[in-house]
Design an enzyme around this catalytic site. Structure first.
Site, PDB file in Angstrom:
ATOM      1  N   HIS A  41      -6.219  -5.854   7.204  1.00 45.20           N
ATOM      2  CA  HIS A  41      -5.910  -7.279   7.204  1.00 45.20           C
ATOM      3  C   HIS A  41      -4.767  -7.793   8.077  1.00 45.20           C
ATOM      4  O   HIS A  41      -4.578  -8.802   8.450  1.00 45.20           O
ATOM      5  CB  HIS A  41      -5.459  -7.631   5.512  1.00 45.20           C
ATOM      6  CG  HIS A  41      -6.607  -7.607   4.755  1.00 45.20           C
ATOM      7  ND1 HIS A  41      -7.018  -6.537   4.255  1.00 45.20           N
ATOM      8  CD2 HIS A  41      -7.307  -8.627   4.130  1.00 45.20           C
ATOM      9  CE1 HIS A  41      -8.069  -6.858   3.531  1.00 45.20           C
ATOM     10  NE2 HIS A  41      -8.319  -8.095   3.475  1.00 45.20           N
ATOM     11  N   GLY A  42      -4.017  -6.813   8.626  1.00 47.98           N
ATOM     12  CA  GLY A  42      -2.869  -7.121   9.459  1.00 47.98           C
ATOM     13  C   GLY A  42      -1.812  -8.248   8.981  1.00 47.98           C
ATOM     14  O   GLY A  42      -1.536  -8.170   7.987  1.00 47.98           O
ATOM     15  N   GLY A  43      -1.956  -9.461   9.802  1.00 47.22           N
ATOM     16  CA  GLY A  43      -0.885 -10.440   9.623  1.00 47.22           C
ATOM     17  C   GLY A  43      -1.431 -10.944   8.421  1.00 47.22           C
ATOM     18  O   GLY A  43      -0.518 -11.973   7.952  1.00 47.22           O
ATOM     19  N   GLU A  64       8.639   8.729 -13.178  1.00 48.58           N
ATOM     20  CA  GLU A  64       8.121   9.930 -14.050  1.00 48.58           C
ATOM     21  C   GLU A  64       7.599  11.114 -13.316  1.00 48.58           C
ATOM     22  O   GLU A  64       6.554  11.672 -14.038  1.00 48.58           O
ATOM     23  CB  GLU A  64       6.978   8.937 -14.941  1.00 48.58           C
ATOM     24  CG  GLU A  64       7.592   7.673 -15.523  1.00 48.58           C
ATOM     25  CD  GLU A  64       8.280   7.838 -16.623  1.00 48.58           C
ATOM     26  OE1 GLU A  64       8.159   9.116 -17.136  1.00 48.58           O
ATOM     27  OE2 GLU A  64       9.002   6.769 -16.793  1.00 48.58           O
TER      28      GLU A  64
END
Ligand SMILES: Cc1cc2nc3c(=O)[nH]c(=O)nc-3n(C[C@H](O)[C@H](O)[C@H](O)COP(=O)(O)OP(=O)(O)OC[C@H]3O[C@@H](n4cnc5c(N)ncnc54)[C@H](O)[C@@H]3O)c2cc1C
Length: 86
Positions: A41-43, A64
């Protein structure tokens, strides 16, 4: 894997290794998947929840019980034979 561990826990047995396997696999997968999503998705990652997943995923491998410790717990169980291999 989670249901396998949960089902064994419901029977009253200790499930250190089984729970460790489930949390180790899920958290490492979350880190890999969120990193891939950032790359894809980059930017545009900030327009979705991807940035948040990318920030949150590493905590799942630390809190945990770190995944280093999970690997140690799993390995000890496999070597001792308390969890069958395969
Ligand atoms: C963002 C964040 C939020 C947290 N929130 C909580 C919380 O809400 N509640 C809570 O209880 N804790 C919380 N923690 C603490 C977390 O559970 C601990 O950081 C974690 O258990 C590691 O303990 P430590 O920091 O003492 O590291 P150490 O035990 O000092 O370990 C340092 C490094 O060495 C590795 N290591 C240690 N011993 C071995 C070994 N025998 N074999 C191989 N590798 C080993 C560890 O995996 C780690 O990479 C949080 C931590 C972070 C980063």
């Amino acid at each position: 894997m989670t249901y396998w561990a949960a089902s064994k826990a419901d029977s009253g047995a200790r499930v250190d290794a089984e729970a460790g396997m489930a949390t180790y696999f899920a958290s490492e997968t979350a880190i890999t998947a969120s990193l891939e999503a950032m790359r894809v998705h980059g930017g545009y990652a900030s327009e979705f929840n991807i940035e948040r997943y990318y920030r949150d995923a590493p905590l799942m491998s630390i809190g945990e019980g770190t995944n280093d410790i999970m690997r140690t717990v799993i390995a000890k169980a496999l070597v001792s034979g308390s969890v069958p291999v395969g």
